[in-house]
Every structure is written in C-alpha cells, then in structure tokens.
Write a protein that holds these residues in place. Structure first.
Motif, PDB file in Angstrom:
ATOM      1  N   GLY A 269      -1.405  -7.241   5.180  1.00  0.00           N
ATOM      2  CA  GLY A 269      -0.050  -7.381   5.695  1.00  0.00           C
ATOM      3  C   GLY A 269       0.987  -6.620   4.897  1.00  0.00           C
ATOM      4  N   LEU A 270       2.224  -7.108   4.967  1.00  0.00           N
ATOM      5  CA  LEU A 270       3.380  -6.486   4.316  1.00  0.00           C
ATOM      6  C   LEU A 270       3.987  -7.531   3.395  1.00  0.00           C
ATOM      7  CD1 LEU A 270       4.818  -4.855   7.555  1.00  0.00           C
ATOM      8  CD2 LEU A 270       3.330  -3.781   5.853  1.00  0.00           C
ATOM      9  N   TYR A 271       3.935  -7.286   2.095  1.00  0.00           N
ATOM     10  CA  TYR A 271       4.203  -8.383   1.159  1.00  0.00           C
ATOM     11  C   TYR A 271       5.272  -8.048   0.126  1.00  0.00           C
ATOM     12  CZ  TYR A 271       3.587 -11.972  -2.361  1.00  0.00           C
ATOM     13  OH  TYR A 271       3.820 -12.990  -3.252  1.00  0.00           O
ATOM     14  N   MET A 272       6.079  -9.039  -0.158  1.00  0.00           N
ATOM     15  CA  MET A 272       6.949  -9.105  -1.320  1.00  0.00           C
ATOM     16  C   MET A 272       7.326 -10.568  -1.474  1.00  0.00           C
ATOM     17  SD  MET A 272      10.553  -7.130  -2.142  1.00  0.00           S
ATOM     18  CE  MET A 272      11.686  -8.339  -1.449  1.00  0.00           C
ATOM     19  N   GLU A 273       7.434 -11.049  -2.693  1.00  0.00           N
ATOM     20  CA  GLU A 273       7.853 -12.428  -2.873  1.00  0.00           C
ATOM     21  C   GLU A 273       9.216 -12.630  -2.217  1.00  0.00           C
ATOM     22  OE1 GLU A 273       8.360 -15.790  -6.398  1.00  0.00           O
ATOM     23  OE2 GLU A 273       8.008 -13.688  -6.914  1.00  0.00           O
ATOM     24  N   HIS A 274       9.302 -13.626  -1.347  1.00  0.00           N
ATOM     25  CA  HIS A 274      10.503 -13.909  -0.559  1.00  0.00           C
ATOM     26  C   HIS A 274      10.830 -12.761   0.400  1.00  0.00           C
ATOM     27  CE1 HIS A 274      10.914 -17.234  -3.263  1.00  0.00           C
ATOM     28  NE2 HIS A 274      11.188 -16.462  -4.291  1.00  0.00           N
ATOM     29  N   GLU A 295       4.727  -4.125  -0.767  1.00  0.00           N
ATOM     30  CA  GLU A 295       3.306  -3.815  -0.685  1.00  0.00           C
ATOM     31  C   GLU A 295       2.898  -3.678   0.777  1.00  0.00           C
ATOM     32  OE1 GLU A 295       0.930  -6.652  -2.729  1.00  0.00           O
ATOM     33  OE2 GLU A 295       2.022  -6.456  -4.618  1.00  0.00           O
ATOM     34  N   VAL A 296       2.108  -2.646   1.059  1.00  0.00           N
ATOM     35  CA  VAL A 296       1.561  -2.419   2.393  1.00  0.00           C
ATOM     36  C   VAL A 296       0.049  -2.494   2.287  1.00  0.00           C
ATOM     37  CG1 VAL A 296       1.346  -0.792   4.303  1.00  0.00           C
ATOM     38  CG2 VAL A 296       3.520  -1.002   3.095  1.00  0.00           C
ATOM     39  N   ASN A 297      -0.540  -3.483   2.957  1.00  0.00           N
ATOM     40  CA  ASN A 297      -1.988  -3.718   2.891  1.00  0.00           C
ATOM     41  C   ASN A 297      -2.459  -3.914   1.458  1.00  0.00           C
ATOM     42  OD1 ASN A 297      -4.415  -4.165   4.235  1.00  0.00           O
ATOM     43  ND2 ASN A 297      -5.069  -2.033   4.045  1.00  0.00           N
ATOM     44  N   GLY A 298      -1.603  -4.523   0.631  1.00  0.00           N
ATOM     45  CA  GLY A 298      -1.981  -4.845  -0.737  1.00  0.00           C
ATOM     46  C   GLY A 298      -1.699  -3.767  -1.756  1.00  0.00           C
ATOM     47  N   PHE A 299      -1.075  -2.646  -1.344  1.00  0.00           N
ATOM     48  CA  PHE A 299      -0.840  -1.533  -2.258  1.00  0.00           C
ATOM     49  C   PHE A 299       0.628  -1.120  -2.248  1.00  0.00           C
ATOM     50  CE2 PHE A 299      -5.206  -1.191  -0.773  1.00  0.00           C
ATOM     51  CZ  PHE A 299      -5.909  -1.086  -1.962  1.00  0.00           C
ATOM     52  N   MET A 300       1.071  -0.584  -3.389  1.00  0.00           N
ATOM     53  CA  MET A 300       2.365   0.083  -3.458  1.00  0.00           C
ATOM     54  C   MET A 300       2.118   1.582  -3.351  1.00  0.00           C
ATOM     55  SD  MET A 300       4.323  -2.063  -6.478  1.00  0.00           S
ATOM     56  CE  MET A 300       5.741  -0.969  -6.428  1.00  0.00           C
ATOM     57  N   PRO A 301       2.791   2.280  -2.431  1.00  0.00           N
ATOM     58  CA  PRO A 301       2.557   3.716  -2.250  1.00  0.00           C
ATOM     59  C   PRO A 301       2.875   4.511  -3.512  1.00  0.00           C
ATOM     60  CG  PRO A 301       3.785   2.807  -0.410  1.00  0.00           C
ATOM     61  CD  PRO A 301       3.757   1.754  -1.470  1.00  0.00           C
ATOM     62  N   PRO A 302       2.256   5.682  -3.689  1.00  0.00           N
ATOM     63  CA  PRO A 302       2.534   6.536  -4.848  1.00  0.00           C
ATOM     64  C   PRO A 302       4.015   6.886  -4.936  1.00  0.00           C
ATOM     65  CG  PRO A 302       0.618   7.326  -3.637  1.00  0.00           C
ATOM     66  CD  PRO A 302       1.230   6.250  -2.804  1.00  0.00           C
ATOM     67  N   GLY A 303       4.540   6.852  -6.149  1.00  0.00           N
ATOM     68  CA  GLY A 303       5.936   7.205  -6.362  1.00  0.00           C
ATOM     69  C   GLY A 303       6.900   6.053  -6.209  1.00  0.00           C
ATOM     70  N   GLN A 319      -5.337   0.681  10.774  1.00  0.00           N
ATOM     71  CA  GLN A 319      -4.876   0.909   9.412  1.00  0.00           C
ATOM     72  C   GLN A 319      -3.356   0.878   9.339  1.00  0.00           C
ATOM     73  OE1 GLN A 319      -6.211   4.801   8.224  1.00  0.00           O
ATOM     74  NE2 GLN A 319      -4.908   5.875   9.675  1.00  0.00           N
ATOM     75  N   TRP A 320      -2.875   0.574   8.135  1.00  0.00           N
ATOM     76  CA  TRP A 320      -1.453   0.648   7.822  1.00  0.00           C
ATOM     77  C   TRP A 320      -1.147   2.024   7.240  1.00  0.00           C
ATOM     78  CZ3 TRP A 320       2.194  -2.459   9.399  1.00  0.00           C
ATOM     79  CH2 TRP A 320       1.924  -3.803   9.662  1.00  0.00           C
ATOM     80  N   CYS A 321       0.011   2.560   7.592  1.00  0.00           N
ATOM     81  CA  CYS A 321       0.472   3.818   7.016  1.00  0.00           C
ATOM     82  C   CYS A 321       1.923   3.676   6.585  1.00  0.00           C
ATOM     83  CB  CYS A 321       0.376   4.967   8.020  1.00  0.00           C
ATOM     84  SG  CYS A 321      -1.314   5.462   8.427  1.00  0.00           S
TER      85      CYS A 321
END
Length: 464
Positions: A269-274, A295-303, A319-321
């Motif tokens: 999913g798309l995550y951030m606390e609150h 976070e998108v699908n559990g990852f923070m994009p590069p940069g 997939q998420w992009c």
C-alpha cells in the motif's frame, strides 16, 4: 576531451530540464476567501459536456470574480460566471442542469445561477445520481429541514431519505459520509462513522445497501478516528482509500480492494504514520492515488528524504509506480479530462519547482520507480485461512471460546484493544480450542488481533 565534457553537460542539462517539466503550472492566480482554511480545489468531470470543472472556496481567479474554472479536453479553459450564493465543493449534471454543492446547493441553467438553499451550517460533500435522483451527501440539516441528515436525494422538488440510512447515522457531530459508489448494483457509502446497534451489529466507516437493508462491509473494522475518504470502481473491483493501516486492523495501508465478498491488499500500500490517501482517479487505464504518504509498496523512492511528502503514485493492477513527484504540502485532489491528468492541493512547489495549487501532468509515461506486489495478480488476500479462527459467543461478558482449525505449531499472540487503540488484555493461544477470560471490561466494541510471525487475523468483539 573538452568536446566530450561539453556533450555530457548538454545531455545532463536536457535530462534535468525534462525532469523539471513533468508538471506544468496552470496560469491561475487563485484568491482564497478571507479566513477560510478548507478551500482546496475540487475537480469534477462531466461527461455530458466533456468538461472538467474546478471549484473551491475561492473568490476570484486572475483578478476576475470566479469560483468555477472550466477545463476542456483540448487543454483550453475559461471562467464561469461567479456563483454568489455559496462556496463550491462538488458538481454534478442532473436533469439537464449543472448542480453545485458546498455551503448550499444551486444549479446553472445555462445562463445564470439559481439557489435552492444555503446555510453556514450546510456542507455538501458529494453530488451523484442514484435511482433517477440527485444523490447528496454531507451535513444536510438546514438544507433538507431534517435534523442530523447526512444522505438525501433531490428530485427537483422534494428531499427524501435514502433507504432510511439517516436513522443509522445518529451522531450529528461525528458522523460524516465522504464518498459514494454504485458497485454490483449495491449502493456503498464510505466515511467516518461508528454505530453500535442494539442487536450487537456495528456499522463502521463503510456500509452498503444490499436491496433490503444496510450492512457492514466485510468487517471494515479499523481504529477509532479512522475513515474512508474515497471510493472508486475500476476493473470490476471497488477500491477504497482513506486513513487506515493494517497494523490497526485495516484491510490495507491507506488503500485496499473489495470484490463484493472479501478485502484484498495492494502490496504494502501507501504508508506514512498518520498518513492518508485522499483521492483516486482512473486515467489511461491505471489507478492514480494522492494524499500524504512516504512509502510506496514498502519502499521510499531513490532521492527521497525523510522530510519529503511523496503523495502521488499509480497502480496498474500488478505493481505500484512512483512518478518523481514530491511536494511541499498535501496533494488533495485529482481530476482529468480525456487527455490530461491534474492535481490540486495546498502545495506551492513540486520537485522544488514553483507549482501552486493546480498542476497538469505533462510527463507522458514517465515513472522513476516501480515495484511488483508479492503476488502475481498484485492483489493478495489479507486474512489467511490456515487456522480459520472463530470466537463464540460474541457478544459475551468477557469470557469466550477461541477455536482454531488446527493446533498452532508455536503460540499465537492474542491482543485485545479498545476503540482508542489501548491494549486492555493479552494472552498466548496454544491450543486448537481455548477458553479466553479477558476479565471485567467496560461494555462496548473491542478489536482482537491474533498473530504469529507470518499470519494475522483481526476480529470485532462486543462486550456486554
């Protein structure tokens, strides 16, 4: 050597310029009503005239009195005559007229605005069509003349309740209906409400009318003060977004899918606390989502730095992009014409470039990071059936039986939380049938989580 360096610098410059041009600022200087905070622009695409309408709690655009901007499929735009009656949050086409809702309800007949009613206490959140009538949701007490109404239909003459739903949404100060959808011939309402019925049933944040009665939707039992913000039908699936997390009993992280029978997650999913996913939009056969997340699908994009608000991503069913879009404030809404995608919100910069309130995507098919969900279909069932747990009786006085399909190979953690999220009872489950005594707890609704290292089940438990 000098020529090579020059060439490299030129290529880098072209790439940098291209990256900065993924978004285009629209030539709108918007003035907000003095003292107003909830003024974010909203967008509605009307198929009847192939036009996207941008509205909000603003008073003029480019020094011209205006609170509705029309954007056409060819990218052109104009300003509609000013609606003097109320702010405008949503719009819909009904009986050959363009209706506008906000702190009141009015319609455009092709030459002038006509008021139905307005009030400081009224807030029309959504306009849609249902059963041949205009479906209106929001805070509708003064508008309809009925206390505590959140949902109603209008047929150009009278207001009517919708299958007596207002008798269920009884908390005038807390309950809110944010979004509606017609899915598989059933009417769905999503928002912020928690109702405990005398028979022990609960209606929480999302309900549907099955033709005879209103029911809870697949145990959308997420934590108190969570809510559903948007409902979107795409590819025979109902997508639901808002403020909820798996860790607190939700069907996903801010976004999930419902097939009419069960919930499924969209990867991580798309995550951030609150965090929250405020809006979704289908464009070019992909599902776009916006809001506040990192976070998108559990990852923070590069940069991306921990301070950056990502707030924008797309899902193609597998997939998420991410699209290289980081803003300095929330991307609150999206809209589209047949050819272009737009974002709206309280931002003043996107990717460190000045970009205020409304922007158009001109990046084509650009993506900077894509990650496939764990399952080939991109949608996985949240609740596994290895143990198929059952609790009974429910409601109970605090003592009940937990039954599993098989004895766990290692203890399962049983956690019971109140509506505020506080843990009120914990124990280990070691047997396939085990009596649990949670002690004396205050009467009401509780959330029970049964978990191991790789499985998690969540239930509602009512204590009498």
């Amino acid at each position: 050597m000098k020529k090579t360096i020059t060439t490299l610098l030129l290529v880098f410059s072209v790439l940098s310029t291209h990256a900065q041009q993924r978004w285009q600022q629209l030539p709108f200087n918007i003035e907000v009503n003095s003292g107003e905070q909830d003024w974010m622009p909203f967008a509605t695409y009307i198929e009847a005239d192939s036009t996207m309408y941008i509205s909000g709690n603003f008073t003029d655009v480019n020094n011209v009195p205006c609170n509705v901007i029309r954007v056409f499929d060819n990218g052109g735009y104009d300003f509609m005559p000013y609606n003097p009656y109320h702010s405008i949050r949503c719009m819909a086409w009904y009986h050959g007229k363009l209706y506008a809702g906000g702190n009141g309800l009015s319609y455009w007949d092709g030459s002038t605005w006509n008021l139905i009613d307005s009030s400081f206490n009224t807030m029309v959140a959504n306009l849609d069509s249902y059963d041949g009538k205009l479906l209106v949701t929001g805070v509708l007490d003064d508008l309809t003349g009925h206390n505590c109404w959140k949902v109603a239909t209008w047929n150009d003459t009278i207001w009517e309740d919708v299958h007596e739903v207002n008798s269920l949404l009884s908390d005038c100060n807390y309950d809110a209906v944010n979004s509606v959808a017609l899915y598989k011939d059933q009417l769905y309402l999503g928002g912020r409400f928690y109702e405990f019925r005398p028979n022990g049933d609960t209606l929480m944040n999302m309900i549907r009318f099955d033709g005879t009665k209103w029911t809870d939707v697949g145990s959308m039992y997420v934590q108190y003060q969570s809510e559903v913000r948007c409902l979107q039908v795409w590819k025979d699936t109902l997508y639901v977004s808002g403020q909820f997390t798996e860790a607190r009993g939700g069907p996903g992280n801010s976004i999930a899918a419902w097939d009419g029978n069960q919930w499924s997650r969209l990867g991580a999913g798309l995550y951030m606390e609150h965090g929250v996913v405020e809006d979704m939009q289908v464009f070019n056969d992909e599902l776009y989502a916006c809001g506040i997340f990192k976070e998108v699908n559990g990852f923070m994009p590069p940069g991306q730095t921990p301070e950056d608000i990502l707030g924008y991503a797309k899902w193609n069913g597998q997939q998420w992009c991410t699209m290289g879009t980081m803003s300095d404030n929330i991307i609150f809404r999206m809209g589209s014409t047949k050819n272009d995608l737009y974002v709206m919100g309280g931002f003043t910069h996107i990717n460190n470039s000045p970009m205020k309130n409304i922007a158009r995507w001109i990046g084509g098919n650009y993506t900077d990071t894509c990650s496939v969900a764990q399952e080939p279909t991109g949608i996985s069932t949240l609740h596994e059936d290895a143990y198929a747990p059952q609790m009974y009786p429910n409601p109970s006085a605090g003592k009940f039986t937990l039954e599993l399909a098989s004895r766990p190979s290692s203890p399962l953690k049983f956690t019971m939380r109140s509506l505020t999220g506080s843990v009120v009872f914990e124990t280990d489950i070691r047997q396939s049938t085990q009596i649990v005594d949670a002690g004396k707890q205050a009467g009401g609704l509780y959330f029970v989580t049964l978990s191991s290292a790789d499985k998690r089940y969540t239930f509602k438990m009512v204590i009498r």
